[in-house]
Scaffold this motif. Structure first.
Motif, PDB file in Angstrom:
ATOM      1  N   LEU A   1      74.726 -42.889  33.399  1.00 36.97           N
ATOM      2  CA  LEU A   1      73.693 -43.817  32.957  1.00 36.97           C
ATOM      3  C   LEU A   1      72.556 -43.782  33.971  1.00 36.97           C
ATOM      4  O   LEU A   1      72.790 -43.908  35.176  1.00 36.97           O
ATOM      5  CB  LEU A   1      74.266 -45.238  32.866  1.00 36.97           C
ATOM      6  CG  LEU A   1      73.283 -46.370  32.594  1.00 36.97           C
ATOM      7  CD1 LEU A   1      72.689 -46.261  31.199  1.00 36.97           C
ATOM      8  CD2 LEU A   1      73.970 -47.716  32.774  1.00 36.97           C
ATOM      9  N   ILE A   2      71.325 -43.590  33.482  1.00 37.35           N
ATOM     10  CA  ILE A   2      70.156 -43.552  34.365  1.00 37.35           C
ATOM     11  C   ILE A   2      69.176 -44.623  33.910  1.00 37.35           C
ATOM     12  O   ILE A   2      68.853 -44.716  32.724  1.00 37.35           O
ATOM     13  CB  ILE A   2      69.459 -42.171  34.342  1.00 37.35           C
ATOM     14  CG1 ILE A   2      70.427 -41.068  34.791  1.00 37.35           C
ATOM     15  CG2 ILE A   2      68.215 -42.189  35.228  1.00 37.35           C
ATOM     16  CD1 ILE A   2      69.865 -39.664  34.650  1.00 37.35           C
ATOM     17  N   VAL A   3      68.701 -45.401  34.867  1.00 39.04           N
ATOM     18  CA  VAL A   3      67.640 -46.375  34.613  1.00 39.04           C
ATOM     19  C   VAL A   3      66.475 -45.986  35.508  1.00 39.04           C
ATOM     20  O   VAL A   3      66.653 -45.815  36.720  1.00 39.04           O
ATOM     21  CB  VAL A   3      68.102 -47.813  34.912  1.00 39.04           C
ATOM     22  CG1 VAL A   3      66.955 -48.797  34.688  1.00 39.04           C
ATOM     23  CG2 VAL A   3      69.305 -48.184  34.050  1.00 39.04           C
ATOM     24  N   ALA A   4      65.292 -45.818  34.906  1.00 42.89           N
ATOM     25  CA  ALA A   4      64.135 -45.339  35.669  1.00 42.89           C
ATOM     26  C   ALA A   4      62.852 -45.962  35.149  1.00 42.89           C
ATOM     27  O   ALA A   4      62.759 -46.335  33.980  1.00 42.89           O
ATOM     28  CB  ALA A   4      64.039 -43.810  35.557  1.00 42.89           C
ATOM     29  N   GLY A   5      61.883 -46.042  36.026  1.00 35.44           N
ATOM     30  CA  GLY A   5      60.559 -46.489  35.627  1.00 35.44           C
ATOM     31  C   GLY A   5      59.688 -45.295  35.280  1.00 35.44           C
ATOM     32  O   GLY A   5      59.631 -44.317  36.020  1.00 35.44           O
TER      33      GLY A   5
ATOM     34  N   ASN B   1      78.248 -43.241  38.648  1.00 33.56           N
ATOM     35  CA  ASN B   1      78.286 -43.456  37.198  1.00 33.56           C
ATOM     36  C   ASN B   1      76.924 -43.930  36.699  1.00 33.56           C
ATOM     37  O   ASN B   1      76.616 -43.808  35.525  1.00 33.56           O
ATOM     38  CB  ASN B   1      79.292 -44.545  36.802  1.00 33.56           C
ATOM     39  CG  ASN B   1      80.641 -44.366  37.437  1.00 33.56           C
ATOM     40  OD1 ASN B   1      80.879 -44.939  38.489  1.00 33.56           O
ATOM     41  ND2 ASN B   1      81.502 -43.603  36.811  1.00 33.56           N
ATOM     42  N   ILE B   2      76.165 -44.551  37.612  1.00 32.89           N
ATOM     43  CA  ILE B   2      74.870 -45.131  37.275  1.00 32.89           C
ATOM     44  C   ILE B   2      73.881 -44.725  38.356  1.00 32.89           C
ATOM     45  O   ILE B   2      74.185 -44.820  39.554  1.00 32.89           O
ATOM     46  CB  ILE B   2      74.949 -46.674  37.202  1.00 32.89           C
ATOM     47  CG1 ILE B   2      75.961 -47.103  36.129  1.00 32.89           C
ATOM     48  CG2 ILE B   2      73.572 -47.277  36.915  1.00 32.89           C
ATOM     49  CD1 ILE B   2      76.286 -48.590  36.146  1.00 32.89           C
ATOM     50  N   ILE B   3      72.687 -44.290  37.926  1.00 37.16           N
ATOM     51  CA  ILE B   3      71.602 -43.968  38.855  1.00 37.16           C
ATOM     52  C   ILE B   3      70.435 -44.884  38.517  1.00 37.16           C
ATOM     53  O   ILE B   3      70.028 -44.974  37.360  1.00 37.16           O
ATOM     54  CB  ILE B   3      71.162 -42.496  38.740  1.00 37.16           C
ATOM     55  CG1 ILE B   3      72.330 -41.547  39.037  1.00 37.16           C
ATOM     56  CG2 ILE B   3      69.980 -42.223  39.667  1.00 37.16           C
ATOM     57  CD1 ILE B   3      72.018 -40.084  38.769  1.00 37.16           C
ATOM     58  N   VAL B   4      69.899 -45.546  39.539  1.00 34.48           N
ATOM     59  CA  VAL B   4      68.730 -46.409  39.365  1.00 34.48           C
ATOM     60  C   VAL B   4      67.581 -45.805  40.160  1.00 34.48           C
ATOM     61  O   VAL B   4      67.693 -45.598  41.375  1.00 34.48           O
ATOM     62  CB  VAL B   4      69.015 -47.852  39.842  1.00 34.48           C
ATOM     63  CG1 VAL B   4      67.783 -48.729  39.655  1.00 34.48           C
ATOM     64  CG2 VAL B   4      70.221 -48.437  39.104  1.00 34.48           C
ATOM     65  N   LEU B   5      66.497 -45.511  39.448  1.00 39.71           N
ATOM     66  CA  LEU B   5      65.293 -44.936  40.048  1.00 39.71           C
ATOM     67  C   LEU B   5      64.181 -45.986  40.034  1.00 39.71           C
ATOM     68  O   LEU B   5      64.195 -46.896  39.202  1.00 39.71           O
ATOM     69  CB  LEU B   5      64.862 -43.689  39.278  1.00 39.71           C
ATOM     70  CG  LEU B   5      65.891 -42.554  39.224  1.00 39.71           C
ATOM     71  CD1 LEU B   5      65.461 -41.477  38.238  1.00 39.71           C
ATOM     72  CD2 LEU B   5      66.093 -41.958  40.606  1.00 39.71           C
TER      73      LEU B   5
END
Length: 181
Positions: A82-86, A55-59
């Motif tokens: 939901l994606i969180v990335a730098g 459900n959530i991807i953290v990059l």
């Protein structure tokens, strides 16, 4: 799965990827490495997380070239993840910026979209200061009124912090959505 998100159950995929020093320095010099192999690796990571029903991807921090933000938003929209990335460092008017991006998926009346939220890193690490200021003779942002965003996703509230932002939480007055902590 919408039912799992609505019930508060999440599957979080955290990408453990290698970021080449050459890619970091290329971005700092305004020439992001956007070769097809790197794009393929990004899509491999995203599709692997999708297949695992995340459900959530953290990059990682400084992982995504600015020109690829649209790829993340589209993936987030179509997959409702939901994606969180730098985002890679980029330079504007002699200042080097380090942003995080959250792609927050939404579905309203059958219309799918992903809302982008960008957040500037507040606390640059000593190594970043050394490279940016001493070796490259550039500046880091000095906006002291910057605050952290609080993301709202069904049954989840979370902030986005880059590595040195979280290391400095105890020693500084923090603001979330304009309010002091």
């Amino acid at each position: 799965d919408k039912e799992k998100v609505d019930s508060g159950l999440f599957r979080i995929a955290i990408a453990n990827t290698r970021i080449a020093d050459a890619d970091i320095f290329s971005a700092l010099n305004g020439k992001s490495n956007m070769n097809i192999d790197r794009l393929y690796d990004l899509h491999r990571v995203l599709n692997s997380a999708r297949k695992q029903r995340a459900n959530i991807i953290v990059l990682p921090e400084v992982y995504i070239p600015t020109n690829w933000v649209g790829h993340l938003l589209n993936f987030s929209k179509t997959q409702q993840i939901l994606i969180v990335a730098g985002i890679e460092h980029f330079t504007f008017n002699g200042t080097v910026y380090n942003y995080s991006l959250a792609c927050v998926p939404q579905s309203i009346n059958g219309y799918l979209f992903s809302f982008p939220i960008v957040q500037l890193k507040k606390h640059y690490s000593p190594l970043e200061h050394e490279i940016i200021e001493k070796k490259m003779h550039l500046k880091v942002p000095t906006n002291k009124n910057h605050y952290f965003n609080l993301l709202s996703f069904p049954n989840l509230r979370m902030g986005i912090y880059n590595c040195f932002d979280i290391a400095n939480l105890a020693g500084s007055k923090q603001r979330v959505n304009g309010r002091s902590l």
